[in-house]
Design a protein around this motif. Structure first.
Motif, PDB file in Angstrom:
ATOM      1  N   TRP A   1      -9.561  -6.685 -53.152  1.00 61.97           N
ATOM      2  CA  TRP A   1      -8.598  -7.644 -52.594  1.00 61.97           C
ATOM      3  C   TRP A   1      -7.171  -7.100 -52.666  1.00 61.97           C
ATOM      4  O   TRP A   1      -6.356  -7.352 -51.771  1.00 61.97           O
ATOM      5  CB  TRP A   1      -8.694  -8.993 -53.324  1.00 61.97           C
ATOM      6  N   LEU A   2      -6.854  -6.344 -53.724  1.00 62.45           N
ATOM      7  CA  LEU A   2      -5.531  -5.745 -53.847  1.00 62.45           C
ATOM      8  C   LEU A   2      -5.337  -4.671 -52.766  1.00 62.45           C
ATOM      9  O   LEU A   2      -4.282  -4.594 -52.131  1.00 62.45           O
ATOM     10  CB  LEU A   2      -5.359  -5.138 -55.243  1.00 62.45           C
ATOM     11  N   ILE A   3      -6.374  -3.859 -52.543  1.00 63.46           N
ATOM     12  CA  ILE A   3      -6.302  -2.833 -51.508  1.00 63.46           C
ATOM     13  C   ILE A   3      -6.159  -3.489 -50.135  1.00 63.46           C
ATOM     14  O   ILE A   3      -5.372  -3.043 -49.301  1.00 63.46           O
ATOM     15  CB  ILE A   3      -7.536  -1.912 -51.576  1.00 63.46           C
ATOM     16  N   LEU A   4      -6.894  -4.570 -49.902  1.00 61.57           N
ATOM     17  CA  LEU A   4      -6.792  -5.289 -48.636  1.00 61.57           C
ATOM     18  C   LEU A   4      -5.381  -5.832 -48.425  1.00 61.57           C
ATOM     19  O   LEU A   4      -4.791  -5.669 -47.347  1.00 61.57           O
ATOM     20  CB  LEU A   4      -7.814  -6.436 -48.609  1.00 61.57           C
ATOM     21  N   THR A   5      -4.804  -6.442 -49.461  1.00 57.87           N
ATOM     22  CA  THR A   5      -3.447  -6.988 -49.374  1.00 57.87           C
ATOM     23  C   THR A   5      -2.428  -5.888 -49.098  1.00 57.87           C
ATOM     24  O   THR A   5      -1.571  -6.015 -48.218  1.00 57.87           O
ATOM     25  CB  THR A   5      -3.076  -7.727 -50.677  1.00 57.87           C
ATOM     26  N   LEU A   6      -2.519  -4.782 -49.850  1.00 54.98           N
ATOM     27  CA  LEU A   6      -1.589  -3.669 -49.657  1.00 54.98           C
ATOM     28  C   LEU A   6      -1.767  -3.016 -48.290  1.00 54.98           C
ATOM     29  O   LEU A   6      -0.795  -2.588 -47.665  1.00 54.98           O
ATOM     30  CB  LEU A   6      -1.766  -2.634 -50.772  1.00 54.98           C
ATOM     31  N   ALA A   7      -3.012  -2.948 -47.809  1.00 52.38           N
ATOM     32  CA  ALA A   7      -3.271  -2.369 -46.487  1.00 52.38           C
ATOM     33  C   ALA A   7      -2.641  -3.224 -45.390  1.00 52.38           C
ATOM     34  O   ALA A   7      -2.057  -2.693 -44.436  1.00 52.38           O
ATOM     35  CB  ALA A   7      -4.769  -2.216 -46.260  1.00 52.38           C
TER      36      ALA A   7
ATOM     37  N   ASP B   1      -3.472   4.236 -40.926  1.00 52.14           N
ATOM     38  CA  ASP B   1      -3.982   4.375 -42.285  1.00 52.14           C
ATOM     39  C   ASP B   1      -4.222   3.001 -42.919  1.00 52.14           C
ATOM     40  O   ASP B   1      -5.214   2.802 -43.612  1.00 52.14           O
ATOM     41  CB  ASP B   1      -3.010   5.201 -43.138  1.00 52.14           C
ATOM     42  N   GLY B   2      -3.315   2.065 -42.652  1.00 50.90           N
ATOM     43  CA  GLY B   2      -3.514   0.702 -43.156  1.00 50.90           C
ATOM     44  C   GLY B   2      -4.786   0.078 -42.599  1.00 50.90           C
ATOM     45  O   GLY B   2      -5.550  -0.576 -43.324  1.00 50.90           O
ATOM     46  N   LEU B   3      -5.043   0.293 -41.311  1.00 51.49           N
ATOM     47  CA  LEU B   3      -6.272  -0.243 -40.702  1.00 51.49           C
ATOM     48  C   LEU B   3      -7.521   0.410 -41.303  1.00 51.49           C
ATOM     49  O   LEU B   3      -8.521  -0.263 -41.571  1.00 51.49           O
ATOM     50  CB  LEU B   3      -6.241  -0.040 -39.183  1.00 51.49           C
ATOM     51  N   PHE B   4      -7.451   1.732 -41.528  1.00 50.93           N
ATOM     52  CA  PHE B   4      -8.580   2.412 -42.177  1.00 50.93           C
ATOM     53  C   PHE B   4      -8.802   1.870 -43.589  1.00 50.93           C
ATOM     54  O   PHE B   4      -9.941   1.696 -44.031  1.00 50.93           O
ATOM     55  CB  PHE B   4      -8.344   3.922 -42.247  1.00 50.93           C
ATOM     56  N   LYS B   5      -7.715   1.589 -44.288  1.00 48.46           N
ATOM     57  CA  LYS B   5      -7.837   1.088 -45.662  1.00 48.46           C
ATOM     58  C   LYS B   5      -8.348  -0.354 -45.687  1.00 48.46           C
ATOM     59  O   LYS B   5      -8.981  -0.770 -46.654  1.00 48.46           O
ATOM     60  CB  LYS B   5      -6.494   1.183 -46.394  1.00 48.46           C
ATOM     61  N   ILE B   6      -8.082  -1.125 -44.627  1.00 41.16           N
ATOM     62  CA  ILE B   6      -8.674  -2.469 -44.534  1.00 41.16           C
ATOM     63  C   ILE B   6     -10.191  -2.346 -44.474  1.00 41.16           C
ATOM     64  O   ILE B   6     -10.917  -3.075 -45.159  1.00 41.16           O
ATOM     65  CB  ILE B   6      -8.118  -3.240 -43.309  1.00 41.16           C
ATOM     66  N   GLN B   7     -10.675  -1.402 -43.673  1.00 38.04           N
ATOM     67  CA  GLN B   7     -12.120  -1.186 -43.615  1.00 38.04           C
ATOM     68  C   GLN B   7     -12.648  -0.675 -44.953  1.00 38.04           C
ATOM     69  O   GLN B   7     -13.712  -1.088 -45.411  1.00 38.04           O
ATOM     70  CB  GLN B   7     -12.478  -0.203 -42.508  1.00 38.04           C
ATOM     71  N   ALA B   8     -11.906   0.232 -45.602  1.00 40.80           N
ATOM     72  CA  ALA B   8     -12.325   0.745 -46.911  1.00 40.80           C
ATOM     73  C   ALA B   8     -12.363  -0.379 -47.943  1.00 40.80           C
ATOM     74  O   ALA B   8     -13.256  -0.408 -48.803  1.00 40.80           O
ATOM     75  CB  ALA B   8     -11.393   1.866 -47.367  1.00 40.80           C
ATOM     76  N   ALA B   9     -11.421  -1.315 -47.867  1.00 42.28           N
ATOM     77  CA  ALA B   9     -11.428  -2.462 -48.790  1.00 42.28           C
ATOM     78  C   ALA B   9     -12.666  -3.324 -48.564  1.00 42.28           C
ATOM     79  O   ALA B   9     -13.295  -3.787 -49.518  1.00 42.28           O
ATOM     80  CB  ALA B   9     -10.157  -3.290 -48.610  1.00 42.28           C
TER      81      ALA B   9
ATOM     82  N   LEU C   1       8.591   6.778 -34.938  1.00 44.38           N
ATOM     83  CA  LEU C   1       7.521   6.160 -34.159  1.00 44.38           C
ATOM     84  C   LEU C   1       6.159   6.682 -34.599  1.00 44.38           C
ATOM     85  O   LEU C   1       5.231   5.914 -34.851  1.00 44.38           O
ATOM     86  CB  LEU C   1       7.738   6.438 -32.666  1.00 44.38           C
ATOM     87  N   VAL C   2       6.054   8.016 -34.719  1.00 43.94           N
ATOM     88  CA  VAL C   2       4.786   8.635 -35.106  1.00 43.94           C
ATOM     89  C   VAL C   2       4.390   8.223 -36.520  1.00 43.94           C
ATOM     90  O   VAL C   2       3.230   7.877 -36.770  1.00 43.94           O
ATOM     91  CB  VAL C   2       4.887  10.176 -34.979  1.00 43.94           C
ATOM     92  N   LEU C   3       5.342   8.246 -37.436  1.00 44.29           N
ATOM     93  CA  LEU C   3       5.028   7.855 -38.812  1.00 44.29           C
ATOM     94  C   LEU C   3       4.622   6.383 -38.873  1.00 44.29           C
ATOM     95  O   LEU C   3       3.713   6.011 -39.614  1.00 44.29           O
ATOM     96  CB  LEU C   3       6.221   8.129 -39.730  1.00 44.29           C
ATOM     97  N   GLY C   4       5.272   5.544 -38.066  1.00 44.35           N
ATOM     98  CA  GLY C   4       4.888   4.132 -38.000  1.00 44.35           C
ATOM     99  C   GLY C   4       3.455   3.969 -37.523  1.00 44.35           C
ATOM    100  O   GLY C   4       2.672   3.185 -38.086  1.00 44.35           O
ATOM    101  N   ILE C   5       3.075   4.728 -36.482  1.00 43.88           N
ATOM    102  CA  ILE C   5       1.699   4.669 -35.972  1.00 43.88           C
ATOM    103  C   ILE C   5       0.722   5.195 -37.023  1.00 43.88           C
ATOM    104  O   ILE C   5      -0.351   4.613 -37.224  1.00 43.88           O
ATOM    105  CB  ILE C   5       1.586   5.449 -34.641  1.00 43.88           C
TER     106      ILE C   5
END
Length: 197
Positions: free
Chosen positions: A127-133, A107-115, A98-102
């Motif tokens: 765009w690749l970072i956004l897709t992977l995030a 981290d994915g949400l932070f990377k969306i902003q970084a993208a 559960l914790v690792l999922g959160i």
């Protein structure tokens, strides 16, 4: 001039741990009959290691400041959660999934902003970072909500989530962490005098 040794160490460590996430994710997908105690110890150690690397990256002050911009609190959180998992590796399997999922979702949400920020900087692989995030966010959500029951299914989901997070972090490390040999410090240390007459 600023020394780039610390930045280079942070980038290298980030790449190595991201690759380990990928390897561990593939291993969990291929061999879901993993020992729960060993799994808890490995995941706890990886969380502590990645937390330390995120802290190191945050203080390295890389050129664009995109890859590590949210990693001070996130690095501390990973270290604390990794220590909790290490203390009780078997009893907390459901908890650390559960914790690792959160954590992967965050981290994915932070990377969306970084993208989004990297697009403004003109970095091509935004765009690749956004897709992977987005893919990492979905994998994190799957790990949190666990649509399948059973230990094997849980470990396969954990493997998929770790693989997605590892690939995302590898892409971020290779495209966003830029090391310039002759990078100037953030604050110029100089004295100014007013010339009279």
């Amino acid at each position: 001039m600023r020394s780039v040794k610390f930045m280079r160490a942070a980038k290298t460590s980030y790449i190595v741990l991201s690759a380990l996430y990928c390897v561990f994710g593939v291993l969990l997908i291929a061999v879901p009959d993993f020992s729960m105690k060993l799994l808890g110890i490995l995941v706890g150690c990886m969380m502590i290691g990645f937390g330390a690397v995120k802290l190191m990256g945050y203080f390295s002050r890389d050129l664009y400041r995109l890859a590590f911009q949210f990693d001070l609190a996130y690095g501390i959180l990973l270290i604390v959660l990794g220590l909790i998992v290490l203390v009780r590796p078997v009893q907390l399997v459901s908890f650390f999934c559960l914790v690792l999922g959160i954590c992967i979702l965050a981290d994915g949400l932070f990377k969306i902003q970084a993208a989004s920020d990297s697009k403004r900087f003109g970095l091509r692989p935004w765009w690749l970072i956004l897709t992977l995030a987005i893919m990492a966010c979905l994998a994190g959500l799957l790990l949190v909500f666990r649509p399948m029951d059973g230990a094997r299914a849980l470990l396969v989901l954990l493997g998929i989530a770790m693989l997605a997070e590892g690939i995302l972090n590898l892409c971020v490390a290779c495209s966003m962490i830029k090391i310039i040999r002759h990078q100037q410090p953030d604050v110029l240390d100089a004295e100014f005098y007013e010339k009279r007459g």
